[in-house]
Design a protein around this motif. Structure first.
Motif, PDB file in Angstrom:
ATOM      1  N   GLY A 119       0.810  -1.217   0.000  1.00  7.47           N
ATOM      2  CA  GLY A 119       0.000   0.000   0.000  1.00  7.47           C
ATOM      3  C   GLY A 119       0.839   1.261   0.000  1.00  7.47           C
ATOM      4  N   ALA A 120       2.069   1.168  -0.535  1.00  8.01           N
ATOM      5  CA  ALA A 120       2.971   2.319  -0.572  1.00  8.01           C
ATOM      6  C   ALA A 120       2.608   3.222  -1.749  1.00  8.01           C
ATOM      7  CB  ALA A 120       4.418   1.843  -0.707  1.00  8.01           C
ATOM      8  N   GLU A 121       2.223   4.444  -1.455  1.00  8.07           N
ATOM      9  CA  GLU A 121       1.904   5.404  -2.510  1.00  8.07           C
ATOM     10  C   GLU A 121       3.216   5.917  -3.100  1.00  8.07           C
ATOM     11  OE1 GLU A 121      -0.533   8.496  -0.913  1.00  8.07           O
ATOM     12  OE2 GLU A 121      -1.943   7.086  -0.018  1.00  8.07           O
ATOM     13  N   PHE A 122       3.307   5.913  -4.441  1.00  3.60           N
ATOM     14  CA  PHE A 122       4.536   6.381  -5.072  1.00  3.60           C
ATOM     15  C   PHE A 122       4.244   6.995  -6.439  1.00  3.60           C
ATOM     16  CE2 PHE A 122       3.911   2.083  -6.547  1.00  3.60           C
ATOM     17  CZ  PHE A 122       4.355   2.083  -7.868  1.00  3.60           C
ATOM     18  N   ARG A 123       5.201   7.785  -6.903  1.00  3.98           N
ATOM     19  CA  ARG A 123       5.117   8.401  -8.224  1.00  3.98           C
ATOM     20  C   ARG A 123       6.537   8.593  -8.746  1.00  3.98           C
ATOM     21  NH1 ARG A 123       4.376  11.605  -4.248  1.00  3.98           N
ATOM     22  NH2 ARG A 123       5.389  13.606  -4.031  1.00  3.98           N
ATOM     23  N   ALA A 124       6.633   8.854 -10.027  1.00  2.79           N
ATOM     24  CA  ALA A 124       7.916   9.134 -10.681  1.00  2.79           C
ATOM     25  C   ALA A 124       8.951   8.037 -10.424  1.00  2.79           C
ATOM     26  CB  ALA A 124       8.447  10.502 -10.258  1.00  2.79           C
ATOM     27  N   ALA A 125       8.521   6.780 -10.538  1.00  2.00           N
ATOM     28  CA  ALA A 125       9.456   5.664 -10.345  1.00  2.00           C
ATOM     29  C   ALA A 125      10.389   5.551 -11.544  1.00  2.00           C
ATOM     30  CB  ALA A 125       8.688   4.358 -10.154  1.00  2.00           C
ATOM     31  N   ALA A 126      11.649   5.254 -11.262  1.00  2.00           N
ATOM     32  CA  ALA A 126      12.654   5.079 -12.313  1.00  2.00           C
ATOM     33  C   ALA A 126      13.681   4.067 -11.820  1.00  2.00           C
ATOM     34  CB  ALA A 126      13.341   6.416 -12.619  1.00  2.00           C
ATOM     35  N   GLY A 127      14.317   3.382 -12.743  1.00  2.00           N
ATOM     36  CA  GLY A 127      15.331   2.438 -12.293  1.00  2.00           C
ATOM     37  C   GLY A 127      15.979   1.671 -13.415  1.00  2.00           C
ATOM     38  N   THR A 128      16.959   0.888 -13.040  1.00  2.00           N
ATOM     39  CA  THR A 128      17.643  -0.001 -13.973  1.00  2.00           C
ATOM     40  C   THR A 128      17.821  -1.357 -13.316  1.00  2.00           C
ATOM     41  OG1 THR A 128      19.843   0.645 -13.187  1.00  2.00           O
ATOM     42  CG2 THR A 128      18.958   1.875 -15.064  1.00  2.00           C
ATOM     43  N   ALA A 129      17.667  -2.389 -14.118  1.00  2.00           N
ATOM     44  CA  ALA A 129      17.952  -3.749 -13.680  1.00  2.00           C
ATOM     45  C   ALA A 129      19.095  -4.256 -14.552  1.00  2.00           C
ATOM     46  CB  ALA A 129      16.719  -4.631 -13.830  1.00  2.00           C
ATOM     47  N   THR A 130      20.156  -4.689 -13.890  1.00  2.00           N
ATOM     48  CA  THR A 130      21.341  -5.140 -14.604  1.00  2.00           C
ATOM     49  C   THR A 130      21.624  -6.585 -14.249  1.00  2.00           C
ATOM     50  OG1 THR A 130      22.252  -2.910 -14.450  1.00  2.00           O
ATOM     51  CG2 THR A 130      23.782  -4.678 -15.026  1.00  2.00           C
ATOM     52  N   SER A 159       2.784  10.034   1.807  1.00  2.00           N
ATOM     53  CA  SER A 159       3.054  10.515   3.157  1.00  2.00           C
ATOM     54  C   SER A 159       3.647   9.463   4.092  1.00  2.00           C
ATOM     55  CB  SER A 159       1.786  11.103   3.769  1.00  2.00           C
ATOM     56  OG  SER A 159       0.765  10.126   3.758  1.00  2.00           O
ATOM     57  N   ALA A 160       3.232   8.210   3.991  1.00  2.00           N
ATOM     58  CA  ALA A 160       3.744   7.171   4.889  1.00  2.00           C
ATOM     59  C   ALA A 160       5.004   6.548   4.298  1.00  2.00           C
ATOM     60  CB  ALA A 160       2.684   6.100   5.110  1.00  2.00           C
ATOM     61  N   ILE A 161       6.075   6.510   5.092  1.00  2.00           N
ATOM     62  CA  ILE A 161       7.363   5.998   4.606  1.00  2.00           C
ATOM     63  C   ILE A 161       7.544   4.523   4.940  1.00  2.00           C
ATOM     64  CG2 ILE A 161       9.872   6.303   4.712  1.00  2.00           C
ATOM     65  CD1 ILE A 161       8.349   8.614   3.371  1.00  2.00           C
ATOM     66  N   GLY A 162       6.977   4.050   6.042  1.00  2.00           N
ATOM     67  CA  GLY A 162       7.149   2.665   6.468  1.00  2.00           C
ATOM     68  C   GLY A 162       6.868   1.631   5.392  1.00  2.00           C
ATOM     69  N   PRO A 163       5.772   1.731   4.636  1.00  2.00           N
ATOM     70  CA  PRO A 163       5.501   0.740   3.604  1.00  2.00           C
ATOM     71  C   PRO A 163       6.586   0.669   2.532  1.00  2.00           C
ATOM     72  CG  PRO A 163       3.510   1.977   4.104  1.00  2.00           C
ATOM     73  CD  PRO A 163       4.645   2.660   4.829  1.00  2.00           C
ATOM     74  N   HIS A 164       7.246   1.777   2.286  1.00  2.00           N
ATOM     75  CA  HIS A 164       8.327   1.795   1.291  1.00  2.00           C
ATOM     76  C   HIS A 164       9.544   1.032   1.797  1.00  2.00           C
ATOM     77  CE1 HIS A 164       6.253   4.795  -1.217  1.00  2.00           C
ATOM     78  NE2 HIS A 164       5.797   5.222  -0.044  1.00  2.00           N
ATOM     79  N   VAL A 165       9.846   1.199   3.076  1.00  2.00           N
ATOM     80  CA  VAL A 165      10.962   0.462   3.680  1.00  2.00           C
ATOM     81  C   VAL A 165      10.679  -1.033   3.614  1.00  2.00           C
ATOM     82  CG1 VAL A 165      12.324   0.106   5.778  1.00  2.00           C
ATOM     83  CG2 VAL A 165      11.488   2.400   5.226  1.00  2.00           C
ATOM     84  N   GLN A 166       9.448  -1.422   3.933  1.00  2.00           N
ATOM     85  CA  GLN A 166       9.081  -2.831   3.909  1.00  2.00           C
ATOM     86  C   GLN A 166       9.108  -3.399   2.493  1.00  2.00           C
ATOM     87  OE1 GLN A 166       8.755  -4.985   6.364  1.00  2.00           O
ATOM     88  NE2 GLN A 166       9.223  -3.399   7.871  1.00  2.00           N
ATOM     89  N   ALA A 167       8.685  -2.619   1.509  1.00  2.00           N
ATOM     90  CA  ALA A 167       8.717  -3.074   0.113  1.00  2.00           C
ATOM     91  C   ALA A 167      10.155  -3.304  -0.334  1.00  2.00           C
ATOM     92  CB  ALA A 167       8.029  -2.053  -0.791  1.00  2.00           C
TER      93      ALA A 167
END
Length: 196
Positions: A119-130, A159-167
């Motif tokens: 349930g982590a709200e997020f936007r503007a995700a970006a990344g690379t998988a190598t 607003s909530a950071i905990g779910p991001h840490v858990q993810a």
């Protein structure tokens, strides 16, 4: 009112830091707070996570990761807000898995699924998988063949950071071969990544 904004901003980061430090993790993942890079944002906190690290060396042959929460009250345009999360996760693989053409896509989908499941709200995700496949030669011949997956990602949290840490923690364990619900399950040998 403008004079209160720096104070409010500091309080927002202090609350976020408390939330990060309050998280608890499965026994398979040892998480510690580490020095955060000072050049990425005015304020930051960082975590290191290692899957089943060796008691003597502290190093993991299964997988490792980093989680950094950045805070910039100037709200950089690319972030779309005052916070940004930067993560890293890496794990060795069997060579056959490392050559799978869908491996990078799967690693990214695991992160997206982990964020949504928590349930982590997020936007503007970006990344690379190598993904890398290597073979040792000469004095490194004994290393044999190996593979590795590495995922670097960033996104702006709600607003909530905990779910991001858990993810992030779930992603590190997934890459190491420990899906959710597998606490205490034996890993069949360390997957060796050849190094050159």
């Amino acid at each position: 009112m403008a004079a209160d904004r720096p104070h409010e901003s500091s309080l927002a980061f202090a609350r976020a830091t408390e939330e990060v430090r309050a998280e608890r993790f499965r026994d398979d993942l040892v998480v510690t707070e580490i020095d955060a890079p000072g050049s990425l944002a005015p304020e930051s906190i960082a975590l290191a996570g290692d899957v089943r690290p060796d008691a003597a060396t502290g190093e993991s042959v299964y997988g490792t990761g980093r989680f950094i929460l950045l805070h910039d009250p100037g709200e950089p345009e690319q972030w779309g807000g005052p916070f940004r999360i930067v993560t890293f996760a890496q794990a060795p693989l069997e060579t056959e898995i490392g050559t799978d053409p869908l491996l990078a896509d799967v690693a990214w989908s695991w992160l997206m699924d982990a964020l949504r499941t928590r349930g982590a709200e997020f936007r503007a995700a970006a990344g690379t998988a190598t993904k890398t496949v290597s073979k040792g030669f000469g004095s490194l011949h004994a290393e044999g063949e190996g593979a590795q997956i590495e995922l670097r990602a960033s996104w702006s949290p709600g607003s909530a950071i905990g779910p991001h840490v858990q993810a992030w923690a779930e992603l590190v364990c997934m890459l190491a071969g420990l899906p959710p619900g597998s606490e205490g399950v034996a890993v069949l040998g360390a997957r060796k990544a050849g190094r050159g």
